[in-house]
Write an enzyme that holds these catalytic residues in place. Structure first.
Site, mmCIF file in Angstrom:
data_model
loop_
_atom_site.group_PDB
_atom_site.id
_atom_site.type_symbol
_atom_site.label_atom_id
_atom_site.label_comp_id
_atom_site.label_asym_id
_atom_site.label_seq_id
_atom_site.Cartn_x
_atom_site.Cartn_y
_atom_site.Cartn_z
ATOM 1 N N CYS A 192 0.822 -1.205 0.000
ATOM 2 C CA CYS A 192 0.000 0.000 0.000
ATOM 3 C C CYS A 192 0.865 1.268 0.000
ATOM 4 O O CYS A 192 1.550 1.511 -0.986
ATOM 5 C CB CYS A 192 -1.001 -0.045 1.152
ATOM 6 S SG CYS A 192 -2.435 0.975 0.833
ATOM 7 N N HIS A 194 -3.304 -5.031 1.726
ATOM 8 C CA HIS A 194 -2.703 -5.269 3.044
ATOM 9 C C HIS A 194 -2.703 -6.766 3.382
ATOM 10 O O HIS A 194 -3.598 -7.227 4.092
ATOM 11 C CB HIS A 194 -3.503 -4.533 4.123
ATOM 12 C CG HIS A 194 -3.284 -3.058 4.123
ATOM 13 N ND1 HIS A 194 -2.392 -2.432 4.951
ATOM 14 C CD2 HIS A 194 -3.830 -2.089 3.365
ATOM 15 C CE1 HIS A 194 -2.395 -1.140 4.727
ATOM 16 N NE2 HIS A 194 -3.275 -0.904 3.760
ATOM 17 N N GLU A 220 -1.019 -8.330 5.456
ATOM 18 C CA GLU A 220 -0.828 -8.551 6.901
ATOM 19 C C GLU A 220 -2.148 -8.488 7.664
ATOM 20 O O GLU A 220 -2.227 -8.912 8.802
ATOM 21 C CB GLU A 220 0.189 -7.545 7.460
ATOM 22 C CG GLU A 220 -0.313 -6.126 7.692
ATOM 23 C CD GLU A 220 -0.544 -5.335 6.398
ATOM 24 O OE1 GLU A 220 -0.329 -5.868 5.309
ATOM 25 O OE2 GLU A 220 -0.963 -4.167 6.516
#
Ligand code: GLN
Length: 200
Positions: A95, A180, A182
């Site tokens: 990002c 994202h 994660e």
């Protein structure tokens, strides 16, 4: 305590003990650290040039690219980051991290990015995305005020797109995604980063 060498010659897990720097000036670096640890590697928060020493890989997280740019300037991190990545150290930008790597920021990826590209109304969304080089089915991708790749040079390989806009790319030792990983608990991109051996 001395760390385990990243490249074990004894048939042990090749990723064991790899030291992964995570730019921690701003943004969601903690979620990346958690993921790195879960994969058996060692995360290190990077805030100053000294923190870049001996890294086997680097992650530039999501956050706010304007704030991150100011932090990088303040800490004198731009040149040391460029050196590290130019030497072939694998890097994953997510990002805002993708934006930081582009031509107008660190100048490492041969791309321009468009910030908040998906527009005001669809600032955040989720999608299942087939990513080239990631086996095992689509990744569940969380997009939060995400950029896309607007222009790219010939060395840039597109790994995934949304509505024909590249959102996952690779250029040598650099991987960058608009979403994202994660946050969705899918660690396959982190795994890919750890499997890269510093030669691109
Ligand atoms: N919109 C942010 C920027 O332009 C990026 C958003 C994110 O990293 N989730 O910096």
């Amino acid at each position: 305590m001395p760390r385990t060498p990243g490249h074990a010659a004894n048939g042990a897990e090749p990723d064991a003990g790899k030291l992964v720097g995570i730019l921690a000036l701003q943004g969601d670096f903690e979620a990346h650290a958690k993921m790195v640890r879960a994969l058996g590697a060692q995360p290190r928060e990077v805030r100053t040039p000294n923190d870049l020493e001996d890294l086997d890989a680097l992650i530039i997280p999501g956050g706010e690219s304007t704030v991150m740019t100011l932090g990088i300037e303040r800490e004198g991190l731009a040149e040391p980051l460029r050196d590290l990545v130019s030497q072939g150290t694998p890097v994953l930008g997510t990002c805002a991290g993708m934006i930081m790597l582009d031509r107008e920021h660190l100048g490492l990826l041969d791309v321009t990015t468009r910030r908040n590209a998906f527009g005001r109304q669809v600032r955040s969304f989720e999608a299942d995305l087939d990513v080239d080089g990631i086996p095992g089915g689509p990744m569940h991708a969380v997009f939060i005020r995400a950029p896309w790749v607007a222009e790219r040079g010939p060395a840039v390989q597109v790994l995934a797109s949304v509505e024909e806009h590249p959102v996952a790319i690779r250029q040598g030792n650099m991987i960058a995604v608009s979403f994202h990983p994660e946050l969705s608990g899918d660690d396959r991109l982190h795994e890919m980063l750890l499997a890269m051996n510093g030669t691109g």
